[in-house]
Design a protein around this motif. Sequence first.
Motif, mmCIF file in Angstrom:
data_model
loop_
_atom_site.group_PDB
_atom_site.id
_atom_site.type_symbol
_atom_site.label_atom_id
_atom_site.label_comp_id
_atom_site.label_asym_id
_atom_site.label_seq_id
_atom_site.Cartn_x
_atom_site.Cartn_y
_atom_site.Cartn_z
ATOM 1 N N ARG A 1 0.813 -1.219 0.000
ATOM 2 C CA ARG A 1 0.000 0.000 0.000
ATOM 3 C C ARG A 1 0.842 1.261 0.000
ATOM 4 O O ARG A 1 0.285 2.363 -0.026
ATOM 5 N N LYS A 2 2.147 1.122 0.106
ATOM 6 C CA LYS A 2 3.058 2.278 0.180
ATOM 7 C C LYS A 2 2.631 3.244 1.282
ATOM 8 O O LYS A 2 2.542 4.458 1.103
ATOM 9 N N LEU A 3 2.314 2.683 2.423
ATOM 10 C CA LEU A 3 1.869 3.481 3.559
ATOM 11 C C LEU A 3 2.650 3.057 4.795
ATOM 12 O O LEU A 3 3.064 1.903 4.913
ATOM 13 N N GLU A 4 2.797 4.014 5.684
ATOM 14 C CA GLU A 4 3.381 3.645 6.964
ATOM 15 C C GLU A 4 2.255 3.032 7.801
ATOM 16 O O GLU A 4 1.128 3.528 7.786
ATOM 17 N N ILE A 5 2.545 1.963 8.502
ATOM 18 C CA ILE A 5 1.468 1.306 9.244
ATOM 19 C C ILE A 5 1.755 1.270 10.741
ATOM 20 O O ILE A 5 2.854 0.930 11.174
ATOM 21 N N LYS A 6 0.734 1.672 11.482
ATOM 22 C CA LYS A 6 0.841 1.606 12.942
ATOM 23 C C LYS A 6 -0.086 0.486 13.414
ATOM 24 O O LYS A 6 -1.234 0.404 12.971
ATOM 25 N N ARG A 7 0.433 -0.373 14.308
ATOM 26 C CA ARG A 7 -0.407 -1.476 14.770
ATOM 27 C C ARG A 7 -0.988 -1.181 16.149
ATOM 28 O O ARG A 7 -0.298 -0.642 17.000
ATOM 29 N N VAL A 8 -2.222 -1.524 16.337
ATOM 30 C CA VAL A 8 -2.801 -1.506 17.683
ATOM 31 C C VAL A 8 -3.426 -2.888 17.907
ATOM 32 O O VAL A 8 -3.747 -3.592 16.947
ATOM 33 N N LEU A 9 -3.564 -3.266 19.171
ATOM 34 C CA LEU A 9 -4.080 -4.605 19.459
ATOM 35 C C LEU A 9 -5.569 -4.540 19.832
ATOM 36 O O LEU A 9 -5.978 -3.731 20.654
ATOM 37 N N SER A 10 -6.371 -5.384 19.184
ATOM 38 C CA SER A 10 -7.798 -5.464 19.499
ATOM 39 C C SER A 10 -8.198 -6.928 19.611
ATOM 40 O O SER A 10 -7.474 -7.802 19.132
ATOM 41 N N SER A 11 -9.353 -7.167 20.221
ATOM 42 C CA SER A 11 -9.761 -8.563 20.384
ATOM 43 C C SER A 11 -10.233 -9.127 19.041
ATOM 44 O O SER A 11 -10.751 -8.404 18.190
ATOM 45 N N LYS A 12 -10.063 -10.430 18.884
ATOM 46 C CA LYS A 12 -10.494 -11.111 17.666
ATOM 47 C C LYS A 12 -11.993 -10.899 17.450
ATOM 48 O O LYS A 12 -12.456 -10.717 16.326
ATOM 49 N N LYS A 13 -12.722 -10.916 18.560
ATOM 50 C CA LYS A 13 -14.173 -10.756 18.491
ATOM 51 C C LYS A 13 -14.542 -9.428 17.833
ATOM 52 O O LYS A 13 -15.386 -9.361 16.948
ATOM 53 N N ASP A 14 -13.892 -8.358 18.297
ATOM 54 C CA ASP A 14 -14.164 -7.025 17.730
ATOM 55 C C ASP A 14 -13.796 -6.977 16.251
ATOM 56 O O ASP A 14 -14.532 -6.423 15.436
ATOM 57 N N ILE A 15 -12.641 -7.534 15.926
ATOM 58 C CA ILE A 15 -12.175 -7.469 14.525
ATOM 59 C C ILE A 15 -13.133 -8.240 13.621
ATOM 60 O O ILE A 15 -13.539 -7.752 12.568
ATOM 61 N N LEU A 16 -13.543 -9.413 14.058
ATOM 62 C CA LEU A 16 -14.471 -10.212 13.237
ATOM 63 C C LEU A 16 -15.797 -9.489 13.048
ATOM 64 O O LEU A 16 -16.402 -9.546 11.982
ATOM 65 N N LYS A 17 -16.230 -8.810 14.099
ATOM 66 C CA LYS A 17 -17.503 -8.101 14.018
ATOM 67 C C LYS A 17 -17.436 -7.040 12.918
ATOM 68 O O LYS A 17 -18.338 -6.893 12.102
ATOM 69 N N ILE A 18 -16.329 -6.306 12.887
ATOM 70 C CA ILE A 18 -16.168 -5.261 11.871
ATOM 71 C C ILE A 18 -16.102 -5.884 10.478
ATOM 72 O O ILE A 18 -16.701 -5.399 9.528
ATOM 73 N N LEU A 19 -15.364 -6.987 10.388
ATOM 74 C CA LEU A 19 -15.220 -7.611 9.070
ATOM 75 C C LEU A 19 -16.557 -8.114 8.555
ATOM 76 O O LEU A 19 -16.852 -8.039 7.384
ATOM 77 N N ARG A 20 -17.380 -8.620 9.466
ATOM 78 C CA ARG A 20 -18.691 -9.105 9.036
ATOM 79 C C ARG A 20 -19.586 -7.946 8.643
ATOM 80 O O ARG A 20 -20.149 -7.914 7.561
ATOM 81 N N GLU A 21 -19.732 -6.983 9.555
ATOM 82 C CA GLU A 21 -20.732 -5.935 9.361
ATOM 83 C C GLU A 21 -20.330 -4.909 8.308
ATOM 84 O O GLU A 21 -21.058 -4.659 7.373
ATOM 85 N N PHE A 22 -19.148 -4.322 8.484
ATOM 86 C CA PHE A 22 -18.763 -3.234 7.593
ATOM 87 C C PHE A 22 -18.539 -3.705 6.175
ATOM 88 O O PHE A 22 -19.067 -3.148 5.234
ATOM 89 N N TYR A 23 -17.727 -4.733 6.023
ATOM 90 C CA TYR A 23 -17.423 -5.178 4.674
ATOM 91 C C TYR A 23 -18.678 -5.706 3.999
ATOM 92 O O TYR A 23 -18.876 -5.538 2.824
ATOM 93 N N GLY A 24 -19.501 -6.369 4.772
ATOM 94 C CA GLY A 24 -20.713 -6.938 4.202
ATOM 95 C C GLY A 24 -21.600 -5.859 3.618
ATOM 96 O O GLY A 24 -22.005 -5.915 2.468
ATOM 97 N N PHE A 25 -21.870 -4.819 4.422
ATOM 98 C CA PHE A 25 -22.737 -3.742 3.958
ATOM 99 C C PHE A 25 -22.088 -3.031 2.775
ATOM 100 O O PHE A 25 -22.714 -2.796 1.748
ATOM 101 N N ARG A 26 -20.800 -2.710 2.921
ATOM 102 C CA ARG A 26 -20.096 -1.980 1.893
ATOM 103 C C ARG A 26 -20.080 -2.766 0.577
ATOM 104 O O ARG A 26 -20.344 -2.223 -0.497
ATOM 105 N N ALA A 27 -19.777 -4.052 0.692
ATOM 106 C CA ALA A 27 -19.677 -4.867 -0.518
ATOM 107 C C ALA A 27 -21.025 -4.896 -1.238
ATOM 108 O O ALA A 27 -21.093 -4.765 -2.456
ATOM 109 N N SER A 28 -22.106 -5.019 -0.469
ATOM 110 C CA SER A 28 -23.429 -5.080 -1.085
ATOM 111 C C SER A 28 -23.767 -3.763 -1.759
ATOM 112 O O SER A 28 -24.281 -3.724 -2.868
ATOM 113 N N VAL A 29 -23.478 -2.648 -1.059
ATOM 114 C CA VAL A 29 -23.790 -1.339 -1.621
ATOM 115 C C VAL A 29 -22.987 -1.122 -2.893
ATOM 116 O O VAL A 29 -23.504 -0.673 -3.911
ATOM 117 N N MET A 30 -21.700 -1.479 -2.857
ATOM 118 C CA MET A 30 -20.861 -1.239 -4.021
ATOM 119 C C MET A 30 -21.267 -2.109 -5.203
ATOM 120 O O MET A 30 -21.300 -1.656 -6.344
#
Length: 596
Positions: free
Chosen positions: A155-184
Amino acid sequence: MPEIKKLTLENCTRLLKHCGLISADQLSDVLARGKAQETRLYAQHLAGGSRRLRAVVENISPVEVIASFNLELRGLPGRFLTEDVITEAIAAAVGMEYLKIDPLKLNLDVVTAHIPRPFSLKNLIVAVAEKGGILTVAVADPFNTAIINELAIARKLEIKRVLSSKKDILKILREFYGFRASVMAAEQESSTGADLGNLEQYFKLRGNQDIESNDTHVISAVDFLLHYAFEQHSSDIHIEPKREKTLIRFRIDGVMHNIHVIPKLLHAPIVSRIKMLSRMDLAEKRRPQDGRIKTNFNNKDIELRVSTVPVAFGEKVVIRIFDPDILLQDLDSMGFYPRELSLYNSFIRRPNGIILITGPTGSGKTTTLYSSLRSLASPEVNIVTVEDPIEMVMEEFNQIGVQQAIGVGFDSILRNILRQDPDIIMIGEIRDRETAESAVQAALTGHLALSTLHTNDSASAIVRMLDLGIPPFLISATLIGVIAQRLVRKICPQCKIVYELNADELAYLQLDKKSHISWEGQGCKECRGTGYKGRSGIFEVLEMSERIKSVITASVELSDLTDLARKEGMESLRQVATRKMLEGVTTYEEIISMTG
Ligand SMILES: [Zn+2]
């Protein structure tokens, strides 16, 4: 602090022991039973969940295993060792920032623009912020650094990592990407990269290629939206057409949040889909419509009441969500004090008479009514409700909706249902003399009638019945008791601190200056910075005692009724609320907003 180089069950439990979060006994217990627990979780995940997510979910992390034991934190009763608590401890140990992901604060574009969903899923990472060429990425595994380097190069970007729970990350991947993918996907199908911000283009586009509401992408976008709203415990979804875009907002704990901005092109198909689900007339776009949807979430039925109103830029949709966890509660978990609860319980166990519940809109009257009926429901009892409109469809009750438009009002329905041999009748609201008379009639003929009134306190309900033209002797003969109620927000237990009341505040509550302690919430991640979490009922319970019955005349003064009820032990709404404040349930601020 023990050094960790890899996330293993042993490393994690030792770390938690070191941090004082678990005891030595718990440590050995987790280690002894960890493997079996992992197998159980694995089986659970296989049983449910979508096939696409399975690959990720199958890798049960040690954090999930430990969290699944649901251990109570040492010295903190009521708080548990969750994935979040464990992840925060790991973050501190490895020197990373911990992030509790708040989906409401994420920017949809940042989340979905930089990292493709399959890559995110495979590696359990999600982009959470972008600023000045630095992309902040939440990761679940602090040691999976190779993947981040790969991403930085790609991505040619500097990346900063932060730690989050797997549960939270999965929730975002399900909800956000799902809605976005459908809309797009829906957007792409209908146009070929046209500038959607441009209004003229939009009109041209619509002419030849209208997206259909039965398009699969539109269907999934609506599904994702509803699912997300349920998960966030929102009470309302607002879909608002603007000149060049559509804004989607949720109301959560009484406060509105912006959730999505979607291309205007998709407004009509999304609204049509919702209208179709709620059985509205799709062609009718100029008149307001009402409908309802019954759906299922986490194995419970959820009732949605949908309304559409034409506004300047299209149809605005509001979806009210009726969550049975809120509408149907155990009476003893609603916030009654023991004296009030036992009084109220004695009211609803009477064979006949009228019980009135009073308070402004949004004070929780419907919850009290439904929860009371539910506690009385049994196969031997015939419960009939007359509502305008039916709030939530319940199989145990026979519910009838008022249809004012065709002249079917409360009173005409009531006259008819009395012939159908009900035992208990719930009347949504007493608004006029005819309805009040029907309630009295029902009580006199051996039925228990529950209803609501819009008055500020319990004694005013008696005065209102008199104003509606019910003779004093009939009120005395039929009224069992009155409940006045309000809802106050509860202080978030995670960020509760002492709040010192000043002299004015003490005087306002009629408290003397001696050692009165109150609390407030500072605002934290758990409560989205509001300082509040959940709500509690405040109840004023007036019993129609012999003495109160004896003073009811056509000219009785409200203050005389109130004074007498107080003398007989009734606590006013203000007194009950103050008591809750002193017990640390709610704040001074809430008492003020409750009492106006
Ligand atoms: Zn908080």
